[in-house]
Design an enzyme around this catalytic site. Sequence first.
Site, short mmCIF file in Angstrom:
data_model
loop_
_atom_site.label_atom_id
_atom_site.label_comp_id
_atom_site.label_asym_id
_atom_site.label_seq_id
_atom_site.Cartn_x
_atom_site.Cartn_y
_atom_site.Cartn_z
CG HIS A 1 -1.75 1.23 1.34
ND1 HIS A 1 -2.77 1.51 0.45
CD2 HIS A 1 -1.72 2.26 2.22
CE1 HIS A 1 -3.34 2.65 0.79
NE2 HIS A 1 -2.72 3.13 1.87
CE LYS B 1 -0.47 6.24 1.35
NZ LYS B 1 -1.36 6.48 2.48
CB SER B 2 -3.68 10.15 -3.30
OG SER B 2 -3.60 8.75 -3.15
N GLY C 1 -5.12 8.07 4.58
CA GLY C 1 -5.64 9.41 4.81
C GLY C 1 -4.59 10.44 5.16
CB VAL C 2 -0.98 10.22 5.96
CG1 VAL C 2 -0.23 9.76 4.72
CG2 VAL C 2 -0.09 11.06 6.86
CG ASP D 1 -5.05 2.02 -3.02
OD1 ASP D 1 -4.78 2.26 -1.82
OD2 ASP D 1 -5.90 1.20 -3.37
#
Length: 312
Positions: A141, A162-163, A159-160, A180
């Site tokens: 992940h 990254k995307s 939710g930190v 992801d």
Amino acid sequence: MIENKHVTVRQAAETFSLEVLGGKEQLGRIIAKPQVRRPGLEFLNHFSFIAKGHVQILGRNEISYLRTLDAEEARHRIGYMVTYDPPCIVITSNQKEPEGLLLHCGEANIPVLRTSDSMTDFVQKLNRFLLNQLAEEIAIHGVCVNVSGIGVLLRGKSGVGKSETAHTLIGRGHRLVSDDIVVLRKLSPQTLLGTHDGSNKEFLALRSVGLLNVVRMYGRTSFQEETRIALDIELIEWQKDALNNELEVDVKYKEYMGVKIPHIQIQLQPGRDVAGLIEAAANNWYLRMQGYSAAEEFRHRLEEAFHDEEEE
């Protein structure tokens, strides 16, 4: 870990548009070894210590050698090669197959293929293809991006951000590799390749916005199929009492399938330019690989200044 990886002769034939000279019904044979061979000792006699199961390639030198022999001796030499059970035999440079090759291979159920590529070009392409396809791999992940030519693996809790960070990097001209789910392939004890799993190719998922196709939105240069992983960056929550002003952080590593990748943590706080910090980390890693250290230069300047003061 993804198990039971294999490549069939049919896959190789289709990938490189190979002409099938014999054994069409045997194209389902498995290629399990990533390195191809040019027959040398295999032509001379049967040696038990020579590795079996490799794709055998016949170039101009091999076929010219067989043509110096009389027909019966040439067939014997071909028979020796066939005993090493190659998944297939490939003739390069559009050469005519040597006499007896199709007969021996037909009896042993070994496909015979042909390419217009030269020996050198085809061996390089096929080795690269097999190494990639047969490499040990895992899926993790995270997000994989290419920052100024440097492969970066972004990790952190769900939710930190990254995307969202990857989206900012794309806006600055860098490239998405995978969001992801990142597939990591071990190409050598020192080389780790990052890529997508096919289903998430070109897609980036942003909370509150949805799924984006970065190629459709930002153009072909916003996406890259694969990249060599050079940095492992973990996004973590801000640690109030942590020491964050070191002149140079000692290199730490994250290990994947036995491959050590330089690892750093970036603490998150509202207003921090996380994408800019990732760019800085990637560029700093590149300079280190070139033998330059800003901390070393800074210490050197301090030492020179201290030395000058002592002389005064």
